[in-house]
Design a protein around this motif. Structure first.
Motif, PDB file in Angstrom:
ATOM      1  N   ALA A  25      40.600  -6.521  54.359  1.00  0.00           N
ATOM      2  CA  ALA A  25      41.324  -6.828  53.126  1.00  0.00           C
ATOM      3  C   ALA A  25      42.591  -5.993  53.009  1.00  0.00           C
ATOM      4  N   ILE A  26      43.666  -6.646  52.574  1.00  0.00           N
ATOM      5  CA  ILE A  26      44.907  -5.924  52.265  1.00  0.00           C
ATOM      6  C   ILE A  26      45.223  -6.176  50.790  1.00  0.00           C
ATOM      7  N   THR A  27      45.859  -5.206  50.170  1.00  0.00           N
ATOM      8  CA  THR A  27      46.173  -5.331  48.743  1.00  0.00           C
ATOM      9  C   THR A  27      47.652  -5.592  48.505  1.00  0.00           C
ATOM     10  N   THR A  28      48.411  -5.749  49.592  1.00  0.00           N
ATOM     11  CA  THR A  28      49.839  -6.026  49.503  1.00  0.00           C
ATOM     12  C   THR A  28      50.094  -7.460  49.968  1.00  0.00           C
ATOM     13  N   GLU A  29      51.329  -7.916  49.833  1.00  0.00           N
ATOM     14  CA  GLU A  29      51.686  -9.277  50.241  1.00  0.00           C
ATOM     15  C   GLU A  29      51.522  -9.463  51.749  1.00  0.00           C
ATOM     16  N   ARG A  75      49.806 -11.887  56.949  1.00  0.00           N
ATOM     17  CA  ARG A  75      49.456 -12.246  55.581  1.00  0.00           C
ATOM     18  C   ARG A  75      48.016 -12.744  55.560  1.00  0.00           C
ATOM     19  N   PRO A  76      47.387 -12.773  54.375  1.00  0.00           N
ATOM     20  CA  PRO A  76      46.026 -13.306  54.305  1.00  0.00           C
ATOM     21  C   PRO A  76      45.948 -14.681  54.971  1.00  0.00           C
ATOM     22  N   ALA A 121      42.923 -11.337  51.415  1.00  0.00           N
ATOM     23  CA  ALA A 121      43.494 -10.689  50.225  1.00  0.00           C
ATOM     24  C   ALA A 121      42.429  -9.797  49.607  1.00  0.00           C
ATOM     25  N   GLY A 122      42.848  -8.600  49.199  1.00  0.00           N
ATOM     26  CA  GLY A 122      41.912  -7.658  48.623  1.00  0.00           C
ATOM     27  C   GLY A 122      42.106  -7.532  47.218  1.00  0.00           C
TER      28      GLY A 122
END
Length: 69
Positions: A4-8, A52-53, A68-69
């Motif tokens: 998971a990433i919390t940025t764009e 990207r997600p 996406a986180g």
């Protein structure tokens, strides 16, 4: 494995460190430059490739999905 990433987006070299596929940025740089990393089924030699997600990364025996986180 889902990461998971919390940025764009996240750069490919940073992503490899985040998911634990490599230990250092230098190791990521070499692996990418030598064509050992696949993004969405294609070899990627761009260290700054924006992930990207929904993107999928394969390195050595690991397969990682960006979510996406």
């Amino acid at each position: 494995m889902e990461i998971a990433i919390t940025t764009e987006f996240i750069r490919l070299d940073s992503f490899l460190k985040l998911c634990g596929a490599v230990v250092t940025g230098g190791e990521a740089k070499i692996a990418i430059a030598e064509g050992m990393v696949f993004v969405n089924g294609e070899v990627c030699t761009m260290r700054g490739k924006k992930l990207r997600p929904g993107d999928k990364v394969i390195f050595e025996r690991g397969e990682y999905a960006v979510i996406a986180g």
